[in-house]
Design a protein around this motif. Sequence first.
Motif, PDB file in Angstrom:
ATOM      1  N   VAL A   1      -2.052  20.597  23.969  1.00  0.00           N
ATOM      2  CA  VAL A   1      -2.051  20.726  22.516  1.00  0.00           C
ATOM      3  C   VAL A   1      -2.216  19.354  21.882  1.00  0.00           C
ATOM      4  N   VAL A   2      -2.446  19.353  20.568  1.00  0.00           N
ATOM      5  CA  VAL A   2      -2.464  18.117  19.794  1.00  0.00           C
ATOM      6  C   VAL A   2      -1.147  18.007  19.042  1.00  0.00           C
ATOM      7  N   ASP A   3      -0.906  16.844  18.420  1.00  0.00           N
ATOM      8  CA  ASP A   3       0.361  16.644  17.718  1.00  0.00           C
ATOM      9  C   ASP A   3       0.435  17.518  16.473  1.00  0.00           C
ATOM     10  N   ALA A   4       1.506  18.286  16.356  1.00  0.00           N
ATOM     11  CA  ALA A   4       1.649  19.234  15.253  1.00  0.00           C
ATOM     12  C   ALA A   4       1.834  18.527  13.915  1.00  0.00           C
ATOM     13  N   GLY A   5       2.663  17.481  13.879  1.00  0.00           N
ATOM     14  CA  GLY A   5       2.888  16.770  12.625  1.00  0.00           C
ATOM     15  C   GLY A   5       1.633  16.097  12.118  1.00  0.00           C
ATOM     16  N   GLY A   6       0.882  15.475  13.029  1.00  0.00           N
ATOM     17  CA  GLY A   6      -0.372  14.843  12.637  1.00  0.00           C
ATOM     18  C   GLY A   6      -1.380  15.855  12.131  1.00  0.00           C
ATOM     19  N   LEU A   7      -1.415  17.039  12.763  1.00  0.00           N
ATOM     20  CA  LEU A   7      -2.338  18.080  12.320  1.00  0.00           C
ATOM     21  C   LEU A   7      -1.959  18.583  10.929  1.00  0.00           C
ATOM     22  N   ALA A   8      -0.664  18.750  10.679  1.00  0.00           N
ATOM     23  CA  ALA A   8      -0.221  19.190   9.353  1.00  0.00           C
ATOM     24  C   ALA A   8      -0.576  18.156   8.291  1.00  0.00           C
ATOM     25  N   LEU A   9      -0.417  16.875   8.608  1.00  0.00           N
ATOM     26  CA  LEU A   9      -0.800  15.825   7.657  1.00  0.00           C
ATOM     27  C   LEU A   9      -2.298  15.870   7.391  1.00  0.00           C
ATOM     28  N   THR A  10      -3.097  16.113   8.422  1.00  0.00           N
ATOM     29  CA  THR A  10      -4.546  16.212   8.246  1.00  0.00           C
ATOM     30  C   THR A  10      -4.905  17.383   7.346  1.00  0.00           C
ATOM     31  N   LEU A  11      -4.224  18.498   7.503  1.00  0.00           N
ATOM     32  CA  LEU A  11      -4.451  19.639   6.610  1.00  0.00           C
ATOM     33  C   LEU A  11      -4.180  19.256   5.158  1.00  0.00           C
ATOM     34  N   LEU A  12      -3.152  18.453   4.930  1.00  0.00           N
ATOM     35  CA  LEU A  12      -2.836  18.027   3.563  1.00  0.00           C
ATOM     36  C   LEU A  12      -3.915  17.092   3.015  1.00  0.00           C
ATOM     37  N   LEU A  13      -4.429  16.192   3.843  1.00  0.00           N
ATOM     38  CA  LEU A  13      -5.497  15.299   3.388  1.00  0.00           C
ATOM     39  C   LEU A  13      -6.780  16.079   3.112  1.00  0.00           C
ATOM     40  N   GLU A  14      -7.068  17.076   3.929  1.00  0.00           N
ATOM     41  CA  GLU A  14      -8.246  17.906   3.680  1.00  0.00           C
ATOM     42  C   GLU A  14      -8.061  18.745   2.416  1.00  0.00           C
ATOM     43  N   ALA A  15      -6.817  19.103   2.105  1.00  0.00           N
ATOM     44  CA  ALA A  15      -6.549  19.806   0.847  1.00  0.00           C
ATOM     45  C   ALA A  15      -6.859  18.911  -0.348  1.00  0.00           C
ATOM     46  N   LEU A  16      -6.642  17.604  -0.206  1.00  0.00           N
ATOM     47  CA  LEU A  16      -7.003  16.676  -1.278  1.00  0.00           C
ATOM     48  C   LEU A  16      -8.516  16.631  -1.465  1.00  0.00           C
ATOM     49  N   VAL A  17      -9.261  16.561  -0.366  1.00  0.00           N
ATOM     50  CA  VAL A  17     -10.725  16.538  -0.465  1.00  0.00           C
ATOM     51  C   VAL A  17     -11.225  17.799  -1.165  1.00  0.00           C
ATOM     52  N   GLU A  18     -10.650  18.934  -0.807  1.00  0.00           N
ATOM     53  CA  GLU A  18     -11.048  20.185  -1.460  1.00  0.00           C
ATOM     54  C   GLU A  18     -10.686  20.166  -2.939  1.00  0.00           C
ATOM     55  N   THR A  19      -9.547  19.572  -3.275  1.00  0.00           N
ATOM     56  CA  THR A  19      -9.140  19.467  -4.674  1.00  0.00           C
ATOM     57  C   THR A  19     -10.132  18.622  -5.466  1.00  0.00           C
ATOM     58  N   LEU A  20     -10.619  17.549  -4.864  1.00  0.00           N
ATOM     59  CA  LEU A  20     -11.524  16.634  -5.563  1.00  0.00           C
ATOM     60  C   LEU A  20     -12.945  17.175  -5.665  1.00  0.00           C
ATOM     61  N   THR A  21     -13.402  17.892  -4.638  1.00  0.00           N
ATOM     62  CA  THR A  21     -14.824  18.245  -4.557  1.00  0.00           C
ATOM     63  C   THR A  21     -15.115  19.734  -4.610  1.00  0.00           C
TER      64      THR A  21
END
Length: 530
Positions: free
Chosen positions: A185-205
């Motif tokens: 598996v990959v790191d769960a906390g890092g993946l959750a943080l990435t989901l939040l950063l991608e949510a910002l990109v979606e918010t902006l664009t």
Amino acid sequence: MVEIPETGRQALDADVMREWAARGIDTLTRHRRGVDELNVFPVADSDTATNMLATLQAAFQGATPGLGLEALLDEAAGRALLSARGNSGVILAQMLRGLADAWNGDEIDAKGFAGGLRTATDAATAAVAVPTAGTILTVAEAAASAAAKAAPFGFVSAARAAAEAAAEAVAATPGQLPALARAGVVDAGGLALTLLLEALVETLTGSVSTGALDLLERHRVRAVSEVEEVPRESGSEAFGYEVQYLLESNAPAAAELRHRLTDLGDSVVIIGSRAAADVTTFNVHVHVNDIGAAIEAGIERGRVHRISVTRFDDTAPPRPARADRPATPRTVLVATAAARVREFLDRDGATTTGPDRVREALAAVRAAGGRSTVVLADGPDAARAAREGAQGARGDGYRVTVIPTGSVVQSLAALAVHDPERHFDDDVAAMAEAAAACRTGELRAEAEGVAVVVGEADFGVFDTAREAVRDLADRLCAGGAELLTVLPGAGSDTETVTALSDHVREAWPLVEVQQLPAGDDEPLLLIGAE
């Protein structure tokens, strides 16, 4: 990965922040279960996304309307500090604190965004006693560095670079952390943080980036039976409990506590309410075996409250008492200044003492042949006296743990779940959890009328005690109470207690009310909700 257009909102203000937070909460809600299933470090407790979601919800849901960006983030960081859950939640709360410290205007551009990510990453890393590669901290570092490089090209470019770098860093975590590699598996906390950063990109664009979701799907294809059971890393296999509490103290004392807790266990994370030197509130997180020592380390350095204790292996059978010592009753000593409550408990067979007599009471218990004692101390003075008395009573294998409860009704809640047949640490955990779960409310006499207080929050002043007690009951029952324990103060009257009982019976018929003997002069009325 989907190509994200460079066009979009090129600044972040309060409205964008609210939209980002709402989108992030929605994203984590939808993918919480999948991310939780990846969680194997620092313990395989399957709650990383759940804890981060709960922390984010506490930070932004119900925020004060109309605040600018700086005030909004400062409020959110403060709320996250008080409500952060678990290792990942505490780290996320500290990242919010870093953003709040860095974003000091009403609008943030690309350079400010990158600077905020850097401050947030550094703050979170500094809060962890032993940072580990291959975790959320590694992912945050990659995102902050990428945002700084892309900032000259605009806000959207910086946000996109941060999200893409985070996804790449998450994909690399199995090569950095053996626990992840063994589990596939990959790191769960890092993946959750990435989901939040991608949510910002979606918010902006308005465009959806799928790097994190691709990783999630790729690592969910293995059947549960194919995944190797993973032992905890960095010594965590030896530690059975997660202890969290809030500490009212100062920065030097918190630094001392970090060193002490590192000696006791691992996964030590301590975050503060603000970056300035006048920090007064800290959220403390550690994995240990000696619950009492972790709590008392905090008591030695300030006021401890909102204690939470979680046993990692909740499915394991209770540990038996040690075979090399006789089975003797464990004593629970209730230390309180409420004389009438002590009299009531003494008649009921409990062991009690005033705050000024803890040392003598512990000596008497030990002389009677007991092997362990749990002290329930209902205020700062009682907790201090209990800690000093406990230090004098320990020795030759005798165990003493102090649980600061905050109020006498929380001590009663803890006493109610005491089980002398349980292992000492399991019993301490159960009592600490019961005390923390018991919410308290008070009526206080003031010049303008009768004030309603729940926890540490004031909810207005009423003309009469009967009006106030109905409002207090509604606030406590609305939180899911099943039992209200009522201690009328010496200045209270029977009409107020009757009004409370009648109102609860009519408005909250499933809630039971029990009344104990009158308490102290103040408050007028004390209620514990369980």
